[in-house]
Enzyme design. Structure first.
Site, PDB file in Angstrom:
ATOM      1  N   ASP A 216       0.843  -1.200   0.000  1.00 15.11           N
ATOM      2  CA  ASP A 216       0.000   0.000   0.000  1.00 15.11           C
ATOM      3  C   ASP A 216       0.875   1.246   0.000  1.00 15.11           C
ATOM      4  O   ASP A 216       0.614   2.208   0.730  1.00 15.11           O
ATOM      5  CB  ASP A 216      -0.949  -0.009   1.194  1.00 15.11           C
ATOM      6  CG  ASP A 216      -2.097   0.991   1.005  1.00 15.11           C
ATOM      7  OD1 ASP A 216      -2.369   1.368  -0.158  1.00 15.11           O
ATOM      8  OD2 ASP A 216      -2.708   1.393   2.013  1.00 15.11           O
ATOM      9  N   LYS A 218       2.120   4.640  -1.007  1.00 19.62           N
ATOM     10  CA  LYS A 218       1.552   5.853  -1.615  1.00 19.62           C
ATOM     11  C   LYS A 218       2.083   7.042  -0.821  1.00 19.62           C
ATOM     12  O   LYS A 218       2.607   6.866   0.291  1.00 19.62           O
ATOM     13  CB  LYS A 218       0.020   5.794  -1.601  1.00 19.62           C
ATOM     14  CG  LYS A 218      -0.594   5.553  -0.241  1.00 19.62           C
ATOM     15  CD  LYS A 218      -2.094   5.407  -0.360  1.00 19.62           C
ATOM     16  CE  LYS A 218      -2.692   4.916   0.942  1.00 19.62           C
ATOM     17  NZ  LYS A 218      -4.134   4.771   0.863  1.00 19.62           N
ATOM     18  N   ASN A 221       1.623   7.472   2.913  1.00 17.13           N
ATOM     19  CA  ASN A 221       2.311   6.561   3.830  1.00 17.13           C
ATOM     20  C   ASN A 221       3.798   6.848   3.939  1.00 17.13           C
ATOM     21  O   ASN A 221       4.551   6.040   4.480  1.00 17.13           O
ATOM     22  CB  ASN A 221       2.097   5.108   3.386  1.00 17.13           C
ATOM     23  CG  ASN A 221       0.662   4.669   3.622  1.00 17.13           C
ATOM     24  OD1 ASN A 221      -0.046   5.291   4.406  1.00 17.13           O
ATOM     25  ND2 ASN A 221       0.228   3.626   2.942  1.00 17.13           N
ATOM     26  N   ASP A 237       2.726   2.460   7.796  1.00 18.71           N
ATOM     27  CA  ASP A 237       1.473   1.736   7.560  1.00 18.71           C
ATOM     28  C   ASP A 237       1.662   0.368   6.908  1.00 18.71           C
ATOM     29  O   ASP A 237       1.597   0.228   5.684  1.00 18.71           O
ATOM     30  CB  ASP A 237       0.489   2.580   6.741  1.00 18.71           C
ATOM     31  CG  ASP A 237      -0.933   2.031   6.909  1.00 18.71           C
ATOM     32  OD1 ASP A 237      -1.075   0.859   7.320  1.00 18.71           O
ATOM     33  OD2 ASP A 237      -1.889   2.772   6.648  1.00 18.71           O
ATOM     34  N   THR A 260      -4.477   0.661  -2.789  1.00 20.06           N
ATOM     35  CA  THR A 260      -5.235   1.843  -3.195  1.00 20.06           C
ATOM     36  C   THR A 260      -5.289   1.834  -4.721  1.00 20.06           C
ATOM     37  O   THR A 260      -4.245   1.710  -5.361  1.00 20.06           O
ATOM     38  CB  THR A 260      -4.529   3.099  -2.643  1.00 20.06           C
ATOM     39  OG1 THR A 260      -4.447   2.950  -1.210  1.00 20.06           O
ATOM     40  CG2 THR A 260      -5.288   4.355  -2.983  1.00 20.06           C
TER      41      THR A 260
HETATM   42  C1  PIT Z   1       3.789   8.438  13.261  1.00 20.26           C
HETATM   43  C2  PIT Z   1       3.046   9.546  12.930  1.00 20.26           C
HETATM   44  C3  PIT Z   1       1.862   9.375  12.258  1.00 20.26           C
HETATM   45  C4  PIT Z   1       1.414   8.123  11.931  1.00 20.26           C
HETATM   46  C5  PIT Z   1       2.172   7.007  12.258  1.00 20.26           C
HETATM   47  C6  PIT Z   1       3.357   7.172  12.941  1.00 20.26           C
HETATM   48  C7  PIT Z   1       1.697   5.701  11.910  1.00 20.26           C
HETATM   49  C8  PIT Z   1       2.518   4.711  11.719  1.00 20.26           C
HETATM   50  C9  PIT Z   1       2.166   3.356  11.395  1.00 20.26           C
HETATM   51  C10 PIT Z   1       0.922   2.909  11.005  1.00 20.26           C
HETATM   52  C11 PIT Z   1       0.721   1.602  10.698  1.00 20.26           C
HETATM   53  C12 PIT Z   1       1.750   0.691  10.800  1.00 20.26           C
HETATM   54  C13 PIT Z   1       2.985   1.127  11.189  1.00 20.26           C
HETATM   55  C14 PIT Z   1       3.188   2.448  11.474  1.00 20.26           C
HETATM   56  O1  PIT Z   1       1.522  -0.609  10.488  1.00 20.26           O
HETATM   57  O2  PIT Z   1       1.132  10.466  11.895  1.00 20.26           O
HETATM   58  O3  PIT Z   1       4.930   8.592  13.920  1.00 20.26           O
HETATM   59  O4  PIT Z   1      -0.480   1.119  10.279  1.00 20.26           O
END
Ligand code: PIT
Length: 408
Positions: A216, A218, A221, A237, A260
């Site tokens: 995913d 993009k 992310n 993400d 996406t």
């Molecule tokens: C941050 C700031 C932010 C979002 C994230 C981290 C999210 C990170 C993330 C999300 C996931 C994942 C791993 C990391 O599997 O705005 O420091 O779904």
């Protein structure tokens, strides 16, 4: 990611594969229905970058303005703070002070938090885990995060788990998303794009070496670690990630469609065996956006979009491409290659003359105005209508054939 996390509206969610490997919580997309829903689909796509930007800004209020010692969530949404705070297990709040909501999705929330003893800032992602599918998806995500340790990949500090919730304590990225930074800068040159792409490629090379496919990728992310110019860029993400340990890498895509739509690789749409090359296709789409502010595949309905992807029908027509170097276009061509075997790998992107020569050979023109204009135009009006320049005859129609039908 942080705006529409997990199963965001634009995302195509995967079906469970035969061998029981799920990569997200629920919802199977019915493509037949989507043909009929073309218009609705267009409407949903219209806000694209800008809607997400402004959503995120709202959530970011807490970060930029500072929150002092308040333990209250600065949550600019209607749900009561108390209800949200109650979602945090006392073990988590004993160790971390929850500061502000910075992102949300159907099954997840991300908050900014501070370690009570060290005062170190973190992001905590709260995942609601429902049912067997949710549990398996969460374990895959967790499995990936536990394995990674690279400066261009989000790092996991610790995990708290309850029966229905998982709390991922992650490094806090405060520098904003890739496109936010492009827009907020006064200038943007090819060398700025190559700098960002080097970091993403480096993170991808590492992930692919580990047998992890993001699936995913993009701009949303890709987050900058801090607001400074020299910040590293971090891939985040892993909600749809695929890890080699749980299934064989070449095995997974025949029935699994996730990601996406605008970034989906043709082999995924054709339900062919997939590999890490799907991330490289997405990197091609990201590069195209970075240099022009527009999408390579931007058809107004999902069936048309998918047909264009399956044919590899994109072009470098239009004003914004006039100032872009041949080397940069060649880089995109090598990523938006229909045949995944011939597509550049992450390792190869790092050796591509465009990335290697960077400042020396790349066009030094400031692309900022046309990129911002295109992003804004798209935010206002949605994808462009079909125009003569994108008629089949004048398109850059590419390479080896691919299946052009959709299986329902
Ligand atoms: C941050 C700031 C932010 C979002 C994230 C981290 C999210 C990170 C993330 C999300 C996931 C994942 C791993 C990391 O599997 O705005 O420091 O779904």
């Amino acid at each position: 990611m942080a705006f529409i996390m997990g199963s965001g509206s634009g995302k195509v969610l995967p079906e469970p594969s035969k061998n029981g490997c799920f990569c997200l919580f629920h919802s199977v997309v019915n493509f037949k229905k989507q043909e009929a829903d073309g218009e609705e689909c267009k409407e949903k796509r219209q806000a694209w970058f800008w809607r997400r930007r402004s959503d995120r800004r709202a959530f970011r209020g807490g970060i930029s303005e500072g929150v002092g010692d308040s333990v209250h969530l600065e949550e600019p949404v209607t749900s009561p703070n108390a209800k949200f705070r109650a979602k945090f297990d006392p073990r988590v709040t004993a160790r971390y002070e929850i500061k502000a909501l910075i992102g949300r999705g159907s099954f997840s929330r991300v908050v900014r938090a501070e370690h009570r003893r060290t005062h170190q800032p973190f992001a905590i992602k709260l995942l609601e885990v429902k049912g067997q599918e949710g549990h398996e998806a969460c374990q895959t995500e967790l499995g990936v995060l536990r394995r990674v340790n690279h400066s261009n990949v989000i790092r996991l500090a610790e995990v708290f788990q309850t029966q229905h919730r998982v709390y991922l304590v992650l490094e806090l990225a405060t520098g904003g998303e890739l496109l936010e930074r492009v827009v907020s800068r006064g200038t943007f040159r090819e060398r700025d794009a190559t700098k960002a792409l080097m970091m993403v490629s480096s993170g991808l090379r590492y992930l692919h070496m580990l047998g992890v496919i993001h699936r995913d990728l993009k701009p949303e992310n890709l987050l900058y670690y801090h607001p400074g110019q020299d910040s590293r860029l971090i891939i985040t993400d892993f909600g749809l990630a695929y890890a080699e340990r749980s299934c064989r890498v070449k095995d997974w895509a025949v029935r699994t469609l996730c990601g996406t739509p605008e970034y989906l690789a043709p082999e995924m749409l054709a339900r062919r065996p997939c590999s890490s090359a799907v991330d490289m296709w997405a990197l091609g789409v990201i590069t195209y956006i970075l240099l022009s502010g527009s999408l390579p595949f931007d058809q107004s309905s999902r069936p048309r979009l998918f047909r264009a992807i399956l044919r590899g029908s994109y072009s470098f027509h239009g004003d914004s491409w006039r100032s872009v170097s041949t080397l940069a276009k060649g880089f995109i061509d090598r990523l938006l290659t229909l045949d995944p075997e011939r597509r550049m790998t992450a390792e190869e992107t790092l050796q591509h003359p465009w990335l290697v020569s960077m400042a020396a050979c790349s066009s030094n023109k400031n692309l900022h105005r046309s990129i911002s204009r295109n992003l804004q135009r798209r935010a206002r009006h949605g994808p462009p209508p079909r125009c003569p320049s994108s008629a089949p005859g004048s398109r850059i129609s590419t390479r080896s054939g691919s299946t052009t039908y959709f299986k329902g």
